[in-house]
Motif scaffolding. Structure first.
Motif, PDB file in Angstrom:
ATOM      1  N   ARG A 180      61.446   2.617  -8.981  1.00  0.00           N
ATOM      2  CA  ARG A 180      62.535   1.683  -8.716  1.00  0.00           C
ATOM      3  C   ARG A 180      62.163   0.794  -7.522  1.00  0.00           C
ATOM      4  NH1 ARG A 180      68.488   2.453  -6.829  1.00  0.00           N
ATOM      5  NH2 ARG A 180      69.641   1.005  -8.169  1.00  0.00           N
ATOM      6  N   TYR A 181      62.224  -0.507  -7.731  1.00  0.00           N
ATOM      7  CA  TYR A 181      61.843  -1.475  -6.709  1.00  0.00           C
ATOM      8  C   TYR A 181      63.051  -2.315  -6.292  1.00  0.00           C
ATOM      9  CZ  TYR A 181      57.009  -0.519  -8.188  1.00  0.00           C
ATOM     10  OH  TYR A 181      55.807   0.077  -8.498  1.00  0.00           O
ATOM     11  N   THR A 182      62.884  -3.025  -5.189  1.00  0.00           N
ATOM     12  CA  THR A 182      63.912  -3.954  -4.717  1.00  0.00           C
ATOM     13  C   THR A 182      63.345  -5.370  -4.685  1.00  0.00           C
ATOM     14  OG1 THR A 182      63.306  -3.832  -2.372  1.00  0.00           O
ATOM     15  CG2 THR A 182      64.823  -2.131  -3.220  1.00  0.00           C
ATOM     16  N   PHE A 183      64.219  -6.318  -4.374  1.00  0.00           N
ATOM     17  CA  PHE A 183      63.752  -7.699  -4.242  1.00  0.00           C
ATOM     18  C   PHE A 183      62.743  -7.826  -3.107  1.00  0.00           C
ATOM     19  CE2 PHE A 183      64.205 -12.034  -2.464  1.00  0.00           C
ATOM     20  CZ  PHE A 183      63.701 -12.742  -3.554  1.00  0.00           C
ATOM     21  N   ALA A 184      62.877  -6.994  -2.075  1.00  0.00           N
ATOM     22  CA  ALA A 184      61.903  -7.011  -0.980  1.00  0.00           C
ATOM     23  C   ALA A 184      60.504  -6.711  -1.505  1.00  0.00           C
ATOM     24  CB  ALA A 184      62.305  -6.008   0.095  1.00  0.00           C
ATOM     25  N   ASP A 185      60.386  -5.780  -2.444  1.00  0.00           N
ATOM     26  CA  ASP A 185      59.092  -5.487  -3.073  1.00  0.00           C
ATOM     27  C   ASP A 185      58.664  -6.653  -3.966  1.00  0.00           C
ATOM     28  OD1 ASP A 185      59.011  -2.737  -2.090  1.00  0.00           O
ATOM     29  OD2 ASP A 185      60.565  -2.324  -3.572  1.00  0.00           O
ATOM     30  N   TYR A 186      59.577  -7.058  -4.815  1.00  0.00           N
ATOM     31  CA  TYR A 186      59.329  -8.116  -5.802  1.00  0.00           C
ATOM     32  C   TYR A 186      58.753  -9.372  -5.151  1.00  0.00           C
ATOM     33  CZ  TYR A 186      60.870 -11.711  -9.249  1.00  0.00           C
ATOM     34  OH  TYR A 186      60.946 -12.773 -10.138  1.00  0.00           O
ATOM     35  N   TYR A 187      59.298  -9.717  -3.996  1.00  0.00           N
ATOM     36  CA  TYR A 187      58.905 -10.970  -3.346  1.00  0.00           C
ATOM     37  C   TYR A 187      57.485 -10.929  -2.792  1.00  0.00           C
ATOM     38  CZ  TYR A 187      59.907 -15.445  -1.107  1.00  0.00           C
ATOM     39  OH  TYR A 187      59.902 -16.773  -0.755  1.00  0.00           O
ATOM     40  N   THR A 188      56.899  -9.736  -2.689  1.00  0.00           N
ATOM     41  CA  THR A 188      55.530  -9.619  -2.170  1.00  0.00           C
ATOM     42  C   THR A 188      54.482  -9.636  -3.283  1.00  0.00           C
ATOM     43  OG1 THR A 188      55.477  -7.183  -2.261  1.00  0.00           O
ATOM     44  CG2 THR A 188      56.381  -8.212  -0.273  1.00  0.00           C
ATOM     45  N   TRP A 189      54.906  -9.573  -4.549  1.00  0.00           N
ATOM     46  CA  TRP A 189      53.945  -9.487  -5.644  1.00  0.00           C
ATOM     47  C   TRP A 189      53.315 -10.861  -5.879  1.00  0.00           C
ATOM     48  CZ3 TRP A 189      58.009  -6.553  -9.048  1.00  0.00           C
ATOM     49  CH2 TRP A 189      58.199  -5.269  -8.505  1.00  0.00           C
ATOM     50  N   ALA A 190      52.028 -10.936  -5.580  1.00  0.00           N
ATOM     51  CA  ALA A 190      51.368 -12.243  -5.535  1.00  0.00           C
ATOM     52  C   ALA A 190      50.510 -12.552  -6.757  1.00  0.00           C
ATOM     53  CB  ALA A 190      50.495 -12.329  -4.274  1.00  0.00           C
ATOM     54  N   ASP A 191      50.554 -11.715  -7.773  1.00  0.00           N
ATOM     55  CA  ASP A 191      49.754 -12.025  -8.957  1.00  0.00           C
ATOM     56  C   ASP A 191      50.504 -13.030  -9.830  1.00  0.00           C
ATOM     57  OD1 ASP A 191      51.764 -10.488  -9.964  1.00  0.00           O
ATOM     58  OD2 ASP A 191      50.495  -9.130 -11.091  1.00  0.00           O
ATOM     59  N   GLU A 192      49.940 -13.348 -10.977  1.00  0.00           N
ATOM     60  CA  GLU A 192      50.502 -14.411 -11.809  1.00  0.00           C
ATOM     61  C   GLU A 192      51.318 -13.876 -12.986  1.00  0.00           C
ATOM     62  OE1 GLU A 192      47.206 -16.880 -12.836  1.00  0.00           O
ATOM     63  OE2 GLU A 192      46.893 -17.567 -10.781  1.00  0.00           O
ATOM     64  N   LYS A 193      51.572 -12.583 -13.021  1.00  0.00           N
ATOM     65  CA  LYS A 193      52.379 -12.022 -14.102  1.00  0.00           C
ATOM     66  C   LYS A 193      53.858 -12.308 -13.853  1.00  0.00           C
ATOM     67  CE  LYS A 193      49.188  -8.278 -15.270  1.00  0.00           C
ATOM     68  NZ  LYS A 193      49.004  -6.805 -15.376  1.00  0.00           N
ATOM     69  N   ARG A 194      54.591 -12.477 -14.946  1.00  0.00           N
ATOM     70  CA  ARG A 194      56.027 -12.758 -14.861  1.00  0.00           C
ATOM     71  C   ARG A 194      56.810 -11.470 -15.101  1.00  0.00           C
ATOM     72  NH1 ARG A 194      57.942 -16.534 -18.802  1.00  0.00           N
ATOM     73  NH2 ARG A 194      59.638 -16.994 -17.363  1.00  0.00           N
ATOM     74  N   ARG A 195      57.728 -11.185 -14.180  1.00  0.00           N
ATOM     75  CA  ARG A 195      58.516  -9.958 -14.253  1.00  0.00           C
ATOM     76  C   ARG A 195      59.966 -10.243 -13.875  1.00  0.00           C
ATOM     77  NH1 ARG A 195      54.020  -9.049 -11.167  1.00  0.00           N
ATOM     78  NH2 ARG A 195      52.497  -7.513 -11.888  1.00  0.00           N
ATOM     79  N   GLU A 196      60.846  -9.354 -14.327  1.00  0.00           N
ATOM     80  CA  GLU A 196      62.208  -9.306 -13.842  1.00  0.00           C
ATOM     81  C   GLU A 196      62.491  -7.878 -13.392  1.00  0.00           C
ATOM     82  OE1 GLU A 196      64.659 -12.584 -16.414  1.00  0.00           O
ATOM     83  OE2 GLU A 196      64.037 -10.782 -17.508  1.00  0.00           O
ATOM     84  N   LEU A 197      63.510  -7.709 -12.579  1.00  0.00           N
ATOM     85  CA  LEU A 197      63.950  -6.375 -12.174  1.00  0.00           C
ATOM     86  C   LEU A 197      65.339  -6.107 -12.746  1.00  0.00           C
ATOM     87  CD1 LEU A 197      63.051  -5.937  -8.377  1.00  0.00           C
ATOM     88  CD2 LEU A 197      61.870  -4.978 -10.356  1.00  0.00           C
ATOM     89  N   PHE A 198      65.459  -4.982 -13.431  1.00  0.00           N
ATOM     90  CA  PHE A 198      66.753  -4.540 -13.943  1.00  0.00           C
ATOM     91  C   PHE A 198      67.121  -3.230 -13.266  1.00  0.00           C
ATOM     92  CE2 PHE A 198      66.627  -7.887 -16.812  1.00  0.00           C
ATOM     93  CZ  PHE A 198      67.770  -7.909 -17.608  1.00  0.00           C
ATOM     94  N   ASP A 199      68.065  -3.295 -12.348  1.00  0.00           N
ATOM     95  CA  ASP A 199      68.465  -2.122 -11.565  1.00  0.00           C
ATOM     96  C   ASP A 199      67.248  -1.465 -10.918  1.00  0.00           C
ATOM     97  OD1 ASP A 199      70.348  -0.380 -10.471  1.00  0.00           O
ATOM     98  OD2 ASP A 199      70.084   1.073 -12.094  1.00  0.00           O
ATOM     99  N   GLY A 200      66.304  -2.283 -10.504  1.00  0.00           N
ATOM    100  CA  GLY A 200      65.126  -1.789  -9.797  1.00  0.00           C
ATOM    101  C   GLY A 200      63.916  -1.520 -10.667  1.00  0.00           C
ATOM    102  N   PHE A 201      64.085  -1.547 -11.983  1.00  0.00           N
ATOM    103  CA  PHE A 201      62.972  -1.247 -12.876  1.00  0.00           C
ATOM    104  C   PHE A 201      62.387  -2.530 -13.471  1.00  0.00           C
ATOM    105  CE2 PHE A 201      65.514   2.623 -12.755  1.00  0.00           C
ATOM    106  CZ  PHE A 201      64.528   3.554 -12.428  1.00  0.00           C
ATOM    107  N   ILE A 202      61.071  -2.553 -13.555  1.00  0.00           N
ATOM    108  CA  ILE A 202      60.353  -3.755 -13.966  1.00  0.00           C
ATOM    109  C   ILE A 202      60.512  -4.000 -15.466  1.00  0.00           C
ATOM    110  CG2 ILE A 202      58.065  -4.785 -14.226  1.00  0.00           C
ATOM    111  CD1 ILE A 202      57.260  -3.244 -11.691  1.00  0.00           C
ATOM    112  N   LYS A 203      60.834  -5.232 -15.803  1.00  0.00           N
ATOM    113  CA  LYS A 203      60.812  -5.699 -17.176  1.00  0.00           C
ATOM    114  C   LYS A 203      59.780  -6.819 -17.251  1.00  0.00           C
ATOM    115  CE  LYS A 203      61.995  -6.890 -21.385  1.00  0.00           C
ATOM    116  NZ  LYS A 203      61.671  -6.080 -22.572  1.00  0.00           N
TER     117      LYS A 203
END
Length: 219
Positions: A34-57
Motif C-alpha cells: 500500500r502506497y501513498t501520494f508521497a510515494d507516487y510522486y517520487t516515481w520517476a520512470d515512464e510507466k503510467r499508474r494510478e493508486l486505488f486505496d494505496g494499491f497500484i493500478k
C-alpha cells in the motif's frame, strides 16, 4: 577553461545521466504493498499508474488513436465553451488526488487517478501537482483493456468521492453513458446516448450540449 576541466565536467554529467537512466529502468514496485501520494510522486520512470486505496493500478502505456481522437474532440468542445468562465478542463496525464476524511497531506492520500478528461470549477483545488479533491465532472473513454476499471471500479470511486457528473464513453459502440449524482450521493443514469444525439453537460444546467455526431465522425 582547460581541456581537462571540460573533460571532467562532461564525464560527471554523463555518469549522472546513466545513474538516472538506470534508476528509471530498475524501478520495481510491489503491487501488493500500500502506497501513498508521497510515494507516487517520487516515481520517476515512464510507466503510467494510478493508486486505488494505496494499491497500484497499471495503466496502458499510451491510448490508441481512436481514444485520442475522441478525447481531443471532447476537450476542444469543452475548452471552447469554458472561455471566460471560471471552470477549467484538463486531460490525461493529469493527477487527481482523492483524499479521505479531509486528509490533505501527501502521506495520508491513498488514491490518485488520471481521468481522460476532468472539469474543475472550484479553482482552489488546483495546485502545481494537479487537483486535490473531486472534480465537478469526469469523462473516461473505455478501451478493451480497462473497461471493468472504468465501468465498475471508477464508477464506485467517483460516486464515493462526490464527482457530480460522470460520462463513460464507448468508442467502438459510439455511445456515451451519462450519470449524475443525486441528493443521496448515488449515481443515476441520465441516459445512454448514441452517435446521432446531442448530449447535455448537466453541471452547466443546459448551457452546453455536445453533438456526438461531431465526436464520433469517421471513428
Amino acid at each position: 577553461m582547460s581541456y581537462e576541466f571540460v573533460k571532467f565536467v562532461l564525464i560527471y554529467i554523463l555518469s549522472n545521466f546513466e545513474i538516472i537512466k538506470k534508476n528509471k529502468m530498475e524501478l520495481n514496485l510491489d503491487l501488493n504493498k500500500r502506497y501513498t501520494f508521497a510515494d507516487y510522486y517520487t516515481w520517476a520512470d515512464e510507466k503510467r499508474r494510478e493508486l486505488f486505496d494505496g494499491f497500484i493500478k497499471m495503466m496502458t502505456p499510451a491510448p490508441n488513436r481512436i481514444h485520442q481522437q475522441i478525447s481531443k474532440r471532447l476537450n476542444f468542445k469543452i475548452q471552447y465553451y469554458l472561455q471566460n468562465k471560471k471552470c477549467e478542463v484538463y486531460y490525461a496525464p493529469f493527477d487527481v488526488r482523492l483524499p479521505n476524511n479531509g486528509e490533505k497531506s501527501d502521506d495520508k492520500i491513498y488514491t490518485v487517478v488520471q481521468p481522460d478528461i476532468c472539469i474543475i470549477c472550484d479553482l482552489s483545488k488546483l495546485d502545481e501537482r494537479g487537483c486535490l479533491g473531486s472534480p465537478d465532472m469526469i469523462i473516461e473513454i473505455v478501451s478493451p483493456s480497462n473497461s471493468k476499471h472504468d465501468v465498475e471500479d471508477k464508477f464506485e470511486l467517483y460516486q464515493k468521492h462526490g464527482v457530480r457528473e460522470y460520462w463513460i464513453v464507448f468508442p467502438y459502440e459510439k455511445t456515451i453513458n451519462v450519470f449524475l449524482l443525486n441528493s443521496s450521493g448515488k449515481y443515476e443514469l441520465v441516459g445512454m446516448f448514441a452517435e446521432n444525439s446531442k448530449v447535455q453537460v448537466n453541471i452547466f444546467e443546459g448551457d452546453l450540449f455536445i453533438d456526438l455526431a461531431e465526436i464520433f465522425i469517421e471513428i
